[in-house]
Design a protein around this motif. Structure first.
Motif, mmCIF file in Angstrom:
data_model
loop_
_atom_site.group_PDB
_atom_site.id
_atom_site.type_symbol
_atom_site.label_atom_id
_atom_site.label_comp_id
_atom_site.label_asym_id
_atom_site.label_seq_id
_atom_site.Cartn_x
_atom_site.Cartn_y
_atom_site.Cartn_z
ATOM 1 N N ASP A 137 0.807 -1.223 0.000
ATOM 2 C CA ASP A 137 0.000 0.000 0.000
ATOM 3 C C ASP A 137 0.833 1.262 0.000
ATOM 4 O OD1 ASP A 137 1.029 0.015 2.565
ATOM 5 O OD2 ASP A 137 -0.909 0.036 3.602
ATOM 6 N N SER A 138 2.130 1.148 -0.321
ATOM 7 C CA SER A 138 3.041 2.293 -0.270
ATOM 8 C C SER A 138 3.721 2.526 -1.614
ATOM 9 C CB SER A 138 4.120 2.073 0.792
ATOM 10 O OG SER A 138 3.563 1.976 2.086
ATOM 11 N N GLU A 139 4.063 3.787 -1.882
ATOM 12 C CA GLU A 139 4.944 4.151 -2.989
ATOM 13 C C GLU A 139 6.368 4.189 -2.454
ATOM 14 O OE1 GLU A 139 3.849 8.080 -4.323
ATOM 15 O OE2 GLU A 139 3.826 8.890 -2.284
ATOM 16 N N TRP A 140 7.356 3.905 -3.346
ATOM 17 C CA TRP A 140 8.747 3.793 -2.918
ATOM 18 C C TRP A 140 9.658 4.469 -3.926
ATOM 19 C CZ3 TRP A 140 9.890 1.302 1.685
ATOM 20 C CH2 TRP A 140 8.847 0.540 2.239
ATOM 21 N N ILE A 141 10.770 4.989 -3.435
ATOM 22 C CA ILE A 141 11.870 5.413 -4.294
ATOM 23 C C ILE A 141 13.085 4.584 -3.918
ATOM 24 C CG2 ILE A 141 13.557 7.256 -4.676
ATOM 25 C CD1 ILE A 141 11.261 9.222 -4.801
ATOM 26 N N VAL A 142 13.706 3.965 -4.919
ATOM 27 C CA VAL A 142 14.947 3.223 -4.741
ATOM 28 C C VAL A 142 16.094 4.182 -5.020
ATOM 29 C CG1 VAL A 142 16.349 1.265 -5.501
ATOM 30 C CG2 VAL A 142 13.839 1.075 -5.436
ATOM 31 N N LEU A 143 16.890 4.471 -3.999
ATOM 32 C CA LEU A 143 17.964 5.463 -4.082
ATOM 33 C C LEU A 143 19.294 4.794 -3.768
ATOM 34 C CD1 LEU A 143 18.790 8.550 -4.232
ATOM 35 C CD2 LEU A 143 18.628 8.497 -1.727
ATOM 36 N N TYR A 155 11.331 5.284 -9.173
ATOM 37 C CA TYR A 155 10.063 5.338 -8.429
ATOM 38 C C TYR A 155 9.288 4.049 -8.667
ATOM 39 C CZ TYR A 155 5.313 6.786 -7.099
ATOM 40 O OH TYR A 155 4.070 6.865 -6.528
ATOM 41 N N VAL A 156 8.868 3.408 -7.576
ATOM 42 C CA VAL A 156 8.083 2.172 -7.625
ATOM 43 C C VAL A 156 6.696 2.480 -7.059
ATOM 44 C CG1 VAL A 156 7.868 -0.199 -6.778
ATOM 45 C CG2 VAL A 156 10.137 0.719 -7.363
ATOM 46 N N PRO A 157 5.628 2.309 -7.847
ATOM 47 C CA PRO A 157 4.291 2.652 -7.351
ATOM 48 C C PRO A 157 3.756 1.611 -6.372
ATOM 49 C CG PRO A 157 4.149 1.733 -9.549
ATOM 50 C CD PRO A 157 5.613 1.852 -9.243
ATOM 51 N N ARG A 158 2.688 1.941 -5.701
ATOM 52 C CA ARG A 158 2.012 0.989 -4.828
ATOM 53 C C ARG A 158 1.442 -0.161 -5.669
ATOM 54 N NH1 ARG A 158 -3.120 2.421 -1.676
ATOM 55 N NH2 ARG A 158 -3.432 0.191 -2.035
ATOM 56 N N ASP A 159 1.156 -1.269 -4.990
ATOM 57 C CA ASP A 159 0.570 -2.444 -5.645
ATOM 58 C C ASP A 159 1.425 -2.936 -6.807
ATOM 59 O OD1 ASP A 159 -1.738 -2.310 -3.934
ATOM 60 O OD2 ASP A 159 -2.508 -0.695 -5.195
ATOM 61 N N ALA A 160 2.731 -3.013 -6.575
ATOM 62 C CA ALA A 160 3.658 -3.454 -7.610
ATOM 63 C C ALA A 160 4.655 -4.443 -7.023
ATOM 64 C CB ALA A 160 4.407 -2.258 -8.211
ATOM 65 N N SER A 161 5.298 -5.186 -7.901
ATOM 66 C CA SER A 161 6.398 -6.062 -7.517
ATOM 67 C C SER A 161 7.616 -5.627 -8.314
ATOM 68 C CB SER A 161 6.061 -7.529 -7.820
ATOM 69 O OG SER A 161 7.121 -8.377 -7.435
ATOM 70 N N ALA A 162 8.673 -5.217 -7.611
ATOM 71 C CA ALA A 162 9.890 -4.725 -8.253
ATOM 72 C C ALA A 162 11.049 -5.650 -7.907
ATOM 73 C CB ALA A 162 10.201 -3.302 -7.807
ATOM 74 N N ALA A 194 5.466 4.041 -12.729
ATOM 75 C CA ALA A 194 6.876 3.794 -12.429
ATOM 76 C C ALA A 194 7.718 4.719 -13.303
ATOM 77 C CB ALA A 194 7.222 2.337 -12.694
ATOM 78 N N ARG A 195 8.782 5.309 -12.711
ATOM 79 C CA ARG A 195 9.572 6.306 -13.440
ATOM 80 C C ARG A 195 11.031 6.269 -13.025
ATOM 81 N NH1 ARG A 195 7.132 10.778 -11.007
ATOM 82 N NH2 ARG A 195 5.821 9.251 -9.961
ATOM 83 N N TYR A 196 11.859 6.820 -13.895
ATOM 84 C CA TYR A 196 13.288 6.992 -13.648
ATOM 85 C C TYR A 196 13.567 8.452 -13.333
ATOM 86 C CZ TYR A 196 18.289 7.442 -14.784
ATOM 87 O OH TYR A 196 19.640 7.721 -14.750
ATOM 88 N N GLY A 197 14.386 8.707 -12.315
ATOM 89 C CA GLY A 197 14.808 10.061 -11.980
ATOM 90 C C GLY A 197 16.291 10.232 -12.238
#
Length: 305
Positions: free
Chosen positions: A57-63, A95-102, A125-128
């Motif tokens: 239920d969360s959005e995530w950023i992989v840094l 950026y990884v959206p909610r309800d996803a598998s990364a 989902a996006r690249y920064g």
């Protein structure tokens, strides 16, 4: 985990390795922190290792903190170049959206921060790119610091998550004047916050973090912090963050809250707010910036999905 099998309840200063869980070096989630939104995980991957993140239920950023990785999510693959360490450069991120598998995979190995926030909207989902991260110099004199606004409100679109990096040269104080964001008003946001620390100079390097009670909050912390430590701030005046002489300090700020608007609005402690006015007569510490965001050109830029 507690002896009974439930999650460890975290509060205040969280020393390195004290909140390790499920293969993560650090695991802070709303259940463990006793609040509603903000999360942070720190993950070390060995060369060639992969790890799956179910975002729930969360959005995530992989840094990337050190090293690079690929992030495969929603039929996209984002290649993160990363950096040698947090003191050597701005990093790209995913950026990884909610309800996803990364799936995170690192060919050479590395250490990665996963900053998260419970949210309602599912964004793409996006690249920064590192070149798009605004690098700000804040304060002056002994209060000079550098802020990498990679996921600040108004810089990178998220539903609730706000995240920035702060670098403070040894001997300087940052997060000053002390400020708070624990009440919703026209001039203040209600935001839970996590500080995650790394320090230059090896395992003996140290710094200090202060949090003290506000009218709306009771948090009271004065902690000696070392690399890998975190401080949880559900409420209260926070600052200063003190980098002792000889040891540069890095901290990652992760924030989220219940407000309808994603905004970072703060209130300075009136006892110390006058300090901002003194900066006009001082110069920014000449050691800053420690680095700037790279300028990517067509010849250097790798193809992106």
């Amino acid at each position: 985990m507690t002896p009974g099998g439930g999650p460890v309840r975290l509060a205040g200063h969280v020393p390195a390795a004290s909140a390790a869980r499920d293969g993560y070096d650090l695991w802070v989630d709303p259940e463990a922190a006793g609040w509603g939104y903000s999360s942070l995980r720190v993950l070390t991957l060995a060369p060639g290792e992969a790890r799956t993140l179910d975002s729930g239920d969360s959005e995530w950023i992989v840094l990337p903190l050190a090293g690079g990785c690929s992030v495969a999510v929603d039929d996209e693959v984002f290649e993160l170049r990363g950096r040698p360490d947090v003191f050597s450069g701005v990093s790209d991120f995913a950026y990884v959206p909610r309800d996803a598998s990364a799936v995170l995979t690192s060919r050479a190995g590395g250490r990665f921060a996963l900053t998260g926030a419970r949210c309602e909207r599912r964004l793409a989902a996006r690249y920064g790119p590192a070149s798009g991260v605004p690098v700000e110099l804040r304060g002056a004199g002994g209060a000079s610091r550098q802020v990498n606004n990679f996921a600040a409100a108004g810089v990178f679109d998220c539903d609730r998550l706000i995240a920035v990096e702060v670098l403070t040269p040894g001997g300087n104080w940052s997060s000053f004047p002390p400020h708070k964001h624990d009440e919703a008003s026209a001039t203040e946001s209600e935001l839970e916050e996590i500080y995650y620390f790394e320090l230059a100079g090896g395992p003996e390097a140290m710094g200090y973090q202060r949090v003290y009670p506000s009218g709306a909050g009771r948090t009271d912390v004065l902690a000696e912090v070392r690399g890998g430590d975190a401080v949880l701030i559900p409420d209260g005046w926070h600052g200063p963050s003190m980098a002792v002489p000889g040891y540069d300090m890095y901290y990652l700020n992760v924030m989220a809250g219940p407000g309808a608007d994603r905004a970072w609005l703060i209130c300075d402690d009136p006892a110390h707010a006058w300090v901002r006015g003194s900066w006009a007569a001082q110069s920014v510490d000449p050691r800053l910036p420690l680095y700037t965001a790279p300028v990517e050109t067509a010849s250097l830029e790798e193809p992106r999905p």
